[in-house]
Design a protein around this motif. Structure first.
Motif, short mmCIF file in Angstrom:
data_model
loop_
_atom_site.label_atom_id
_atom_site.label_comp_id
_atom_site.label_asym_id
_atom_site.label_seq_id
_atom_site.Cartn_x
_atom_site.Cartn_y
_atom_site.Cartn_z
N ARG A 2 -40.92 5.31 44.65
CA ARG A 2 -40.41 5.77 43.36
C ARG A 2 -39.07 5.08 43.09
O ARG A 2 -38.25 4.94 43.99
CB ARG A 2 -40.20 7.27 43.37
CG ARG A 2 -41.50 8.03 43.33
CD ARG A 2 -41.28 9.39 42.68
NE ARG A 2 -42.47 9.98 42.15
CZ ARG A 2 -43.20 9.56 41.13
NH1 ARG A 2 -42.88 8.47 40.52
NH2 ARG A 2 -44.26 10.21 40.70
N VAL A 3 -38.88 4.65 41.85
CA VAL A 3 -37.64 4.00 41.45
C VAL A 3 -37.09 4.69 40.21
O VAL A 3 -37.81 5.31 39.45
CB VAL A 3 -37.87 2.49 41.16
CG1 VAL A 3 -38.28 1.76 42.43
CG2 VAL A 3 -38.91 2.26 40.08
N PRO A 7 -35.41 -3.03 37.10
CA PRO A 7 -34.77 -4.31 36.77
C PRO A 7 -35.70 -5.47 37.15
O PRO A 7 -36.69 -5.28 37.86
CB PRO A 7 -33.51 -4.32 37.64
CG PRO A 7 -33.87 -3.46 38.80
CD PRO A 7 -34.80 -2.41 38.25
N SER A 8 -35.38 -6.65 36.69
CA SER A 8 -36.16 -7.83 37.03
C SER A 8 -36.29 -7.93 38.55
O SER A 8 -35.31 -7.76 39.28
CB SER A 8 -35.45 -9.07 36.48
OG SER A 8 -35.99 -10.23 37.06
N ALA A 62 -38.82 -1.73 51.98
CA ALA A 62 -38.73 -0.40 51.36
C ALA A 62 -37.30 0.12 51.43
O ALA A 62 -36.79 0.70 50.45
CB ALA A 62 -39.69 0.56 52.05
N GLN A 63 -36.63 -0.08 52.54
CA GLN A 63 -35.25 0.38 52.67
C GLN A 63 -34.33 -0.34 51.69
O GLN A 63 -33.47 0.29 51.06
CB GLN A 63 -34.76 0.20 54.11
CG GLN A 63 -33.38 0.77 54.35
CD GLN A 63 -33.30 2.26 54.04
OE1 GLN A 63 -34.22 3.02 54.30
NE2 GLN A 63 -32.18 2.69 53.48
N LEU A 64 -34.51 -1.64 51.54
CA LEU A 64 -33.70 -2.38 50.57
C LEU A 64 -33.90 -1.85 49.16
O LEU A 64 -32.93 -1.68 48.40
CB LEU A 64 -34.05 -3.88 50.61
CG LEU A 64 -33.52 -4.67 51.78
CD1 LEU A 64 -34.11 -6.08 51.76
CD2 LEU A 64 -32.00 -4.74 51.74
N ILE A 69 -32.54 0.69 44.00
CA ILE A 69 -33.06 1.36 42.80
C ILE A 69 -33.90 2.59 43.08
O ILE A 69 -34.56 3.11 42.19
CB ILE A 69 -33.88 0.38 41.92
CG1 ILE A 69 -35.04 -0.21 42.73
CG2 ILE A 69 -33.00 -0.69 41.33
CD1 ILE A 69 -36.02 -1.03 41.89
N GLY A 70 -33.90 3.06 44.33
CA GLY A 70 -34.71 4.24 44.65
C GLY A 70 -34.20 5.50 44.02
O GLY A 70 -33.04 5.57 43.59
#
Length: 71
Positions: A2-3, A7-8, A62-64, A69-70
């Motif tokens: 989920r974000v 963004p691009s 996933a962590q990044l 944006i998470g």
């Protein structure tokens, strides 16, 4: 994942890391990042011959994403 915004993809650290993973593995690993068209989600696909390396790469990406944006 989920974000909270979309963004691009090129502007994300995860996209740069995905490129690094693909080139470092000599083309043995495939990584795809894409947003869902209907939900606030970023989908991460990692494929490769070594299951442990695939899982480690996916978890790192996933962590990044979560940090940037998470939700």
């Amino acid at each position: 994942l989920r974000v909270r915004k979309k963004p691009s993809l090129g502007s994300l650290a995860a996209a740069a890391r995905a490129e690094e993973l693909e080139t470092a593995g000599g083309g043995a690993m495939r990584v795809l990042l894409r947003y869902s068209g209907t939900e606030p989600l970023l989908r991460i696909l990692v494929e490769g011959p070594d299951p442990a390396a695939v899982e480690t790469a996916a978890d790192g990406l996933a962590q990044l994403v979560r940090e940037e944006i998470g939700e």
